[in-house]
Design a protein around this motif. Structure first.
Motif, PDB file in Angstrom:
ATOM      1  N   ALA A  98      21.560  41.691  45.442  1.00 15.00           N
ATOM      2  CA  ALA A  98      21.006  42.928  44.893  1.00 15.00           C
ATOM      3  C   ALA A  98      19.538  43.131  45.263  1.00 15.00           C
ATOM      4  N   VAL A  99      18.837  42.053  45.557  1.00 14.64           N
ATOM      5  CA  VAL A  99      17.422  42.147  45.932  1.00 14.64           C
ATOM      6  C   VAL A  99      17.256  42.062  47.451  1.00 14.64           C
ATOM      7  N   ARG A 100      17.764  41.005  48.063  1.00 12.78           N
ATOM      8  CA  ARG A 100      17.468  40.744  49.481  1.00 12.78           C
ATOM      9  C   ARG A 100      18.278  41.599  50.456  1.00 12.78           C
ATOM     10  N   SER A 101      19.388  42.166  50.020  1.00 15.45           N
ATOM     11  CA  SER A 101      20.200  42.978  50.936  1.00 15.45           C
ATOM     12  C   SER A 101      19.682  44.401  51.086  1.00 15.45           C
ATOM     13  N   PHE A 102      18.641  44.751  50.323  1.00 16.68           N
ATOM     14  CA  PHE A 102      18.151  46.131  50.322  1.00 16.68           C
ATOM     15  C   PHE A 102      16.628  46.171  50.415  1.00 16.68           C
ATOM     16  N   LYS A 103      16.133  47.302  50.892  1.00 15.97           N
ATOM     17  CA  LYS A 103      14.712  47.622  50.802  1.00 15.97           C
ATOM     18  C   LYS A 103      14.567  48.791  49.828  1.00 15.97           C
ATOM     19  N   PRO A 104      13.917  48.583  48.685  1.00 11.36           N
ATOM     20  CA  PRO A 104      13.699  49.707  47.782  1.00 11.36           C
ATOM     21  C   PRO A 104      12.765  50.735  48.410  1.00 11.36           C
ATOM     22  N   VAL A 105      13.229  51.967  48.511  1.00  8.36           N
ATOM     23  CA  VAL A 105      12.441  53.048  49.095  1.00  8.36           C
ATOM     24  C   VAL A 105      11.512  53.624  48.025  1.00  8.36           C
ATOM     25  N   CYS A 106      12.085  54.294  47.046  1.00  7.86           N
ATOM     26  CA  CYS A 106      11.301  54.875  45.959  1.00  7.86           C
ATOM     27  C   CYS A 106      12.146  55.006  44.691  1.00  7.86           C
ATOM     28  N   ARG A 107      11.545  54.720  43.578  1.00  8.64           N
ATOM     29  CA  ARG A 107      12.088  55.197  42.309  1.00  8.64           C
ATOM     30  C   ARG A 107      11.751  56.687  42.257  1.00  8.64           C
ATOM     31  N   ILE A 108      12.730  57.506  41.889  1.00  5.51           N
ATOM     32  CA  ILE A 108      12.533  58.954  41.898  1.00  5.51           C
ATOM     33  C   ILE A 108      12.413  59.532  40.496  1.00  5.51           C
ATOM     34  N   ALA A 109      13.183  58.973  39.567  1.00  2.18           N
ATOM     35  CA  ALA A 109      13.185  59.511  38.204  1.00  2.18           C
ATOM     36  C   ALA A 109      13.513  58.417  37.216  1.00  2.18           C
ATOM     37  N   SER A 110      13.175  58.661  35.980  1.00  2.00           N
ATOM     38  CA  SER A 110      13.544  57.736  34.916  1.00  2.00           C
ATOM     39  C   SER A 110      14.102  58.531  33.741  1.00  2.00           C
ATOM     40  N   ALA A 111      14.951  57.869  32.973  1.00  2.00           N
ATOM     41  CA  ALA A 111      15.504  58.472  31.754  1.00  2.00           C
ATOM     42  C   ALA A 111      15.183  57.541  30.603  1.00  2.00           C
ATOM     43  N   PRO A 112      14.350  57.974  29.682  1.00  2.00           N
ATOM     44  CA  PRO A 112      13.988  57.107  28.578  1.00  2.00           C
ATOM     45  C   PRO A 112      15.205  56.687  27.758  1.00  2.00           C
ATOM     46  N   THR A 113      15.179  55.450  27.307  1.00  2.00           N
ATOM     47  CA  THR A 113      16.167  54.998  26.326  1.00  2.00           C
ATOM     48  C   THR A 113      15.668  55.403  24.953  1.00  2.00           C
ATOM     49  N   VAL A 114      16.545  55.959  24.140  1.00  2.00           N
ATOM     50  CA  VAL A 114      16.162  56.390  22.801  1.00  2.00           C
ATOM     51  C   VAL A 114      17.091  55.737  21.778  1.00  2.00           C
ATOM     52  N   LEU A 115      16.515  55.234  20.707  1.00  2.00           N
ATOM     53  CA  LEU A 115      17.316  54.679  19.619  1.00  2.00           C
ATOM     54  C   LEU A 115      17.675  55.806  18.669  1.00  2.00           C
ATOM     55  N   VAL A 116      18.969  56.064  18.543  1.00  2.00           N
ATOM     56  CA  VAL A 116      19.439  57.118  17.645  1.00  2.00           C
ATOM     57  C   VAL A 116      20.326  56.521  16.566  1.00  2.00           C
ATOM     58  N   VAL A 117      20.282  57.123  15.394  1.00  2.00           N
ATOM     59  CA  VAL A 117      21.163  56.710  14.303  1.00  2.00           C
ATOM     60  C   VAL A 117      21.944  57.924  13.825  1.00  2.00           C
ATOM     61  N   GLY A 118      23.116  57.658  13.315  1.00  2.00           N
ATOM     62  CA  GLY A 118      23.956  58.719  12.792  1.00  2.00           C
ATOM     63  C   GLY A 118      23.771  58.895  11.297  1.00  2.00           C
ATOM     64  N   PRO A 119      24.559  59.753  10.701  1.00  2.00           N
ATOM     65  CA  PRO A 119      24.415  60.045   9.269  1.00  2.00           C
ATOM     66  C   PRO A 119      24.738  58.864   8.359  1.00  2.00           C
ATOM     67  N   ALA A 120      25.466  57.879   8.882  1.00  2.00           N
ATOM     68  CA  ALA A 120      25.859  56.749   8.030  1.00  2.00           C
ATOM     69  C   ALA A 120      24.697  55.809   7.735  1.00  2.00           C
ATOM     70  N   LEU A 121      23.673  55.851   8.570  1.00  2.00           N
ATOM     71  CA  LEU A 121      22.535  54.950   8.374  1.00  2.00           C
ATOM     72  C   LEU A 121      21.334  55.766   7.934  1.00  2.00           C
ATOM     73  N   ALA A 122      21.006  55.668   6.683  1.00  2.00           N
ATOM     74  CA  ALA A 122      19.944  56.511   6.109  1.00  2.00           C
ATOM     75  C   ALA A 122      18.568  55.892   6.349  1.00  2.00           C
ATOM     76  N   VAL A 123      18.126  55.863   7.604  1.00  2.32           N
ATOM     77  CA  VAL A 123      16.767  55.427   7.924  1.00  2.32           C
ATOM     78  C   VAL A 123      16.102  56.526   8.740  1.00  2.32           C
ATOM     79  N   LYS A 124      14.797  56.645   8.582  1.00  2.69           N
ATOM     80  CA  LYS A 124      14.069  57.733   9.240  1.00  2.69           C
ATOM     81  C   LYS A 124      13.013  57.256  10.224  1.00  2.69           C
ATOM     82  N   SER A 125      12.852  55.937  10.342  1.00  5.29           N
ATOM     83  CA  SER A 125      11.827  55.419  11.249  1.00  5.29           C
ATOM     84  C   SER A 125      12.294  54.091  11.825  1.00  5.29           C
ATOM     85  N   LEU A 126      11.630  53.676  12.902  1.00  2.84           N
ATOM     86  CA  LEU A 126      11.973  52.395  13.517  1.00  2.84           C
ATOM     87  C   LEU A 126      11.646  51.247  12.563  1.00  2.84           C
ATOM     88  N   GLY A 127      10.558  51.391  11.830  1.00  3.55           N
ATOM     89  CA  GLY A 127      10.201  50.353  10.861  1.00  3.55           C
ATOM     90  C   GLY A 127      11.292  50.156   9.811  1.00  3.55           C
TER      91      GLY A 127
END
Length: 310
Positions: A98-127
C-alpha cells in the motif's frame, strides 16, 4: 515492468493517449465524485480524456491491484482513507504494498468524521458522551459500515484516546448503520460528515464534535474534537490521487498541477463542500508521509484489536 509514463519519461509528450482513473467504489459515492471532478479538470489541462473506471469490490483491493500492476503508462488510482487500512486487514491476500507500490500525487479533499448520536442517547456534548461511557463501560453502542471500515478504526481510536469502552455494532454498509442510529437501536456513530449532514441539519441526529482542524461552514455550531478537549484526535476521511511507484517526476508534476487546479477552483470547491467535503491540497512528500504514517498506525491498531479479514 514499466510504470506510468514509462518510455514517455524521456519526452514531454505525456499523456500520449487517454488516461484511465481507477476507482475502487461504485459510481455515485464520494470517491467517485472526487474522481469525476478531477477527471474533467485534468482532461482539459492535459489535452487527453481522463476516463473513470469503477472497479468496486474486496474493499478496493481489486482497484489498487489493477493500478499497482499497470504497465500501460496511463493508469492512476483515486484512493480514499481505507487504502492505508488494507495492509492491516488483508496482508495475506494483497499482491501490492500500500505504501511502496504507489507514489502519492496529491490529497484532493477531506471529509470530516463527525460523532453523531440518535434520540436514544440523551447527551448534548462530547463531554457528556465521555462521562456516560465511563459510567457505563460497554453500555454505549456505536454503528459502523462494517468490521475494519475506516469508521470502525476512527471509533476505536477515539475510544482509546478518551479512555472509554464502547460496544461495536457492525452493519453491511453506511445506510443501515445510520438508519439504526436514527431509530434508536444503536446509540451513536462516528460517520463521515457527508453521509449524515442532512440528518444533522434536520435535527434527526445530534452532532457532538467534528474531527477536523476547523469547524465546518456547514455546521458552525458544532465544535471540533480539539475544542472539546481532544486535541490529538484526527480521523478525517481523505480522497487522493495515487500513481504507480515507477511514475517519473515530470509526470507527477503534471498531475499535481491538475489536482491543485481542480481543488482550488470555484466549481470544484463548491461541489466538494455541497457533499460535506472540504478541498484540501497536499502533494508529494507531505502526502506520502501521511500515507505511510496512517498505514503504520492502523496496522498497529488492528494488531491490538486482533482484527483480520484474510
Amino acid at each position: 515492468m514499466m510504470g506510468l509514463g514509462g518510455a514517455q519519461a524521456q519526452t514531454p509528450a505525456w499523456p500520449a493517449k487517454p488516461v484511465r482513473l481507477v476507482v475502487g467504489f461504485a459510481a455515485g459515492g464520494p470517491t467517485d465524485v472526487v474522481a469525476r471532478g478531477f477527471a474533467e479538470q485534468a482532461g482539459r489541462g492535459l489535452g487527453q480524456p481522463v476516463v473513470v473506471d469503477n472497479r468496486p469490490g474486496a474493499n478496493t483491493i481489486i482497484a489498487a491491484e489493477a493500478v499497482a500492476s499497470a504497465s500501460d503508462g496511463h493508469t492512476l488510482l483515486m484512493a480514499a482513507t481505507n487504502h492505508t487500512m488494507i495492509p492491516a486487514l488483508y496482508s495475506a491476500r494483497i499482491k501490492f504494498d500500500a505504501v511502496r507500490s504507489f507514489k502519492p500525487v496529491c490529497r484532493i479533499a477531506s471529509a470530516p468524521t463527525v460523532l453523531v448520536v440518535g434520540p436514544a442517547l440523551a447527551v448534548k456534548s462530547l463531554g457528556e458522551f465521555v462521562e456516560r461511557a465511563k459510567a457505563t463501560p460497554l453500555g454505549i453502542t456505536y454503528a459502523t459500515p462494517g468490521i475494519g471500515s475506516s469508521v470502525h478504526f476512527a471509533s476505536e481510536l477515539f475510544a482509546r484516546q478518551a479512555g472509554v469502552k464502547l460496544t461495536h455494532v457492525p452493519y453491511k454498509g453506511a445506510a443501515p448503520a445510520v438508519a439504526d442510529v436514527l431509530s434508536g437501536q444503536v446509540d451513536a456513530s462516528f460517520a463521515t460528515l457527508g453521509s449524515v449532514l442532512p440528518l444533522i441539519k434536520s435535527g434527526q441526529l445530534t452532532a457532538l464534535a467534528l474531527a477536523h482542524p476547523q469547524r465546518s461552514p456547514q455546521l458552525p455550531g458544532v465544535p471540533t474534537f480539539a475544542e472539546a478537549g481532544f486535541k490529538d484526535y484526527a480521523a478525517d476521511a481523505w480522497y487522493g490521487l495515487l500513481a504507480p511507484a515507477s511514475t517519473p517526476e515530470p509526470v507527477m508534476a503534471l498531475l499535481q498541477r491538475e489536482a491543485r487546479a481542480y481543488a482550488t477552483s470555484t466549481t470544484g470547491g463548491d461541489k466538494l463542500r455541497s457533499l460535506g467535503m472540504e478541498p484540501q491540497v497536499q502533494c508529494g512528500e507531505a502526502f506520502a508521509r501521511d500515507v505511510a504514517r496512517e498505514t503504520a498506525l492502523w496496522t498497529q491498531m488492528a494488531q491490538q484489536l486482533k482484527l483480520k479479514v484474510d
